[in-house]
Design an enzyme around this catalytic site. Structure first.
Site, mmCIF file in Angstrom:
data_model
loop_
_atom_site.group_PDB
_atom_site.id
_atom_site.type_symbol
_atom_site.label_atom_id
_atom_site.label_comp_id
_atom_site.label_asym_id
_atom_site.label_seq_id
_atom_site.Cartn_x
_atom_site.Cartn_y
_atom_site.Cartn_z
ATOM 1 N N TYR A 106 0.852 -1.186 0.000
ATOM 2 C CA TYR A 106 0.000 0.000 0.000
ATOM 3 C C TYR A 106 0.886 1.233 0.000
ATOM 4 O O TYR A 106 1.826 1.322 0.792
ATOM 5 C CB TYR A 106 -0.899 0.001 1.237
ATOM 6 N N ASP A 108 9.313 2.779 -0.044
ATOM 7 C CA ASP A 108 8.246 3.415 0.731
ATOM 8 C C ASP A 108 8.462 3.046 2.197
ATOM 9 O O ASP A 108 8.152 1.940 2.620
ATOM 10 C CB ASP A 108 6.878 2.944 0.227
ATOM 11 N N LYS A 150 3.789 9.088 8.938
ATOM 12 C CA LYS A 150 3.588 8.491 10.264
ATOM 13 C C LYS A 150 4.557 9.046 11.323
ATOM 14 O O LYS A 150 4.394 10.193 11.725
ATOM 15 C CB LYS A 150 3.597 6.974 10.151
HETATM 16 C C1 LIG Z 1 0.212 4.577 5.732
HETATM 17 C C2 LIG Z 1 1.013 4.326 4.529
HETATM 18 C C3 LIG Z 1 0.945 5.171 3.401
HETATM 19 C C4 LIG Z 1 -0.029 6.301 3.293
HETATM 20 O O1 LIG Z 1 0.209 7.308 4.230
HETATM 21 P P1 LIG Z 1 -1.007 8.300 4.622
HETATM 22 O O2 LIG Z 1 -0.363 9.263 5.566
HETATM 23 O O3 LIG Z 1 -2.061 7.439 5.231
HETATM 24 O O4 LIG Z 1 -1.457 8.954 3.376
HETATM 25 C C5 LIG Z 1 1.819 4.921 2.362
HETATM 26 N N1 LIG Z 1 2.683 3.908 2.395
HETATM 27 C C6 LIG Z 1 2.768 3.072 3.444
HETATM 28 C C7 LIG Z 1 3.772 1.967 3.439
HETATM 29 C C8 LIG Z 1 1.915 3.233 4.536
HETATM 30 O O5 LIG Z 1 1.973 2.367 5.557
#
Ligand SMILES: *Cc1c(COP(=O)(O)O)cnc(C)c1O
Length: 436
Positions: A144, A239, A267
């Site tokens: 994701y 990511d 985060k």
């Molecule tokens: C949470 C998450 C996102 C998206 O971040 P948001 O602040 O919710 O837009 C993207 N990549 C990873 C790996 C994530 O865990």
């Protein structure tokens, strides 16, 4: 457990907010029942509006590595707010947080702040395309990267939990440029690069996929990814929105010794306020506006409150002591949960790296999305509700990771293991509780 006020609030929310929530996994659709509403949180505990307390393993989905209402973050936000909440003018805190990120992350030569992980990943993709003049993006099933169009193809997290990993509203013409591969399969990777290498702008990957539960990269897999992207002139984007600052100060790239061209963060970097970031090679980062042709912007980007919270969060990780503590707590939780599952005779694949964990209800080892899908989601729902009734809050989906914070104590871990043991015992003997 009484949840009258939560039930009332959810009924009201449903009338005015689609599904009653502002982000889909919160709706409990993956486990049945309905969400509780949070009143306050402190350390490892969350209290709902009916004053029930829970030991929290969601940690606001990752940011709360120091626990909730961490005093240095609260103080920093309060002091900063006194001087104004947003300027839209460069402020010194942006420079301070940028320097911290560069000091933490080995491959970050420059950094641009955004308001979310979604924005960071979306911008990283645009930058990879802008830098290479190519269109194709490679991603992995179950990973994701937020909810931008190009990335909502076979996505994890809420998209997977709700069974719509391919969103409506994403033009087929656009999805066509996203090549989806299974994670941890070197042959599929080699074949994709052999066939499409010259058209691949970039590869985006969670180095430790944590949005379809949690599984680890096989030895050599990330290295192969680095090798193939370098050979074909494609941009490697790690990511690290979830793993950044959590697995180590330098994230998964430090743990696995991989050097991406670009990384994305979110985060923890915002200490619980809305922040994301895009960082990496200076020559690539300098292609962003105003220096270069790749447009990227944000009215609230670099917001002083968010920067202040991020600075406080990162400073408390600087001496690395937190990571030893998280590893200790994680190891204790892992061994206790393994014992509990064994005693109950219920097959569970317990996955963990540092303070991230997940238990899949399956007897099959889990290395990718297909393996994860073999888990018994009905059983997970029973487990989730049994734990919730015992005051333990896990993510309401089989396909989300658990998060430990430095605010968790040994007693919290023991209480969690006892609750798991009782809950698994109930499941084994067919005693399940009605879902509220
Ligand atoms: C949470 C998450 C996102 C998206 O971040 P948001 O602040 O919710 O837009 C993207 N990549 C990873 C790996 C994530 O865990």
């Amino acid at each position: 457990m009484k949840r009258d006020r939560s039930v009332q609030l959810f009924a009201e929310a449903l009338k005015v907010i689609p599904g009653g929530v502002n982000s889909p996994v919160r709706a409990f659709r993956g486990v049945g029942g309905q969400p509780f509403f949070a009143q306050r949180a402190s350390g490892a505990r969350v209290w709902d509006v009916d004053d029930n307390a829970y030991i929290d393993y969601v940690g606001t989905w990752g940011p709360a590595i120091h626990g909730h209402a961490f005093a240095p973050i609260i103080r920093a936000v309060q002091e900063t707010a006194e001087r104004g909440t947003s300027f839209g003018i460069p402020n010194p805190l942006e420079v301070e947080l940028a320097k911290l990120v560069l000091a933490f992350v080995p491959t970050a030569e420059k950094v641009r702040f955004t308001n979310s992980g979604t924005e960071a990943c979306m911008s990283a993709i645009r930058l990879a395309r802008g830098a290479t003049g190519r269109d194709v993006i490679v991603k992995f099933a179950g990973c994701y990267h937020g909810h931008a169009d190009s990335l909502l193809v076979k996505a994890g997290s809420g998209a997977l939990t709700l069974g719509n990993p391919d969103s409506a509203g994403v033009p087929a013409d656009l999805a066509r440029h996203t090549l989806v591969l299974p994670f941890n399969e070197p042959e599929a990777l080699r074949a994709a690069f052999a066939e499409h290498g010259a058209r691949i702008a970039g590869v985006i990957v969670e180095p430790v996929p944590a949005n379809a539960g949690l599984y680890l990269p096989r030895p050599g897999y990330l290295e192969l990814l680095r090798e193939l992207t370098a050979q074909s002139g494609s941009i490697l984007i790690l990511d690290e929105v979830m793993t950044g600052f959590r697995l180590a100060p330098g994230g998964a790239q430090e743990v696995f010794g991989i050097r991406p061209d670009l990384s994305t963060f979110g985060k923890i970097i915002g200490g619980g306020l809305p922040v994301g970031a895009l960082a990496g090679r200076a020559d690539l980062m300098d292609l962003l506006a105003p220096l270069g042709p790749v447009y990227q912007a944000g009215t609230l980007s670099g917001n002083p409150l968010a920067m202040a919270a991020g600075i406080a969060a990162l400073k408390a990780l600087q001496d690395r002591v937190a990571y030893q503590r998280l590893e200790q707590l994680g190891a204790a939780l892992e061994s206790g949960l393994r014992r509990a599952a064994k005693q109950a005779g219920i097959p569970v694949q317990l996955q963990r790296i540092g303070s991230l964990f997940c238990g899949y209800f399956t007897s099959q080892p889990v290395w990718n999305l297909d393996d994860a899908m073999s888990s018994d989601r009905g059983r997970f729902a029973q487990f989730f509700h049994g734990m919730l009734e015992r005051g333990i809050y896990l993510a309401p989906s089989q396909f989300e990771a658990g998060f430990i914070s430095t605010a968790h104590t040994e007693q919290d871990i023991e209480q969690t293991i006892r609750a798991a043991s009782d809950t698994l015992g109930d499941i084994q003997s067919g005693r399940t509780r009605p879902v509220v």
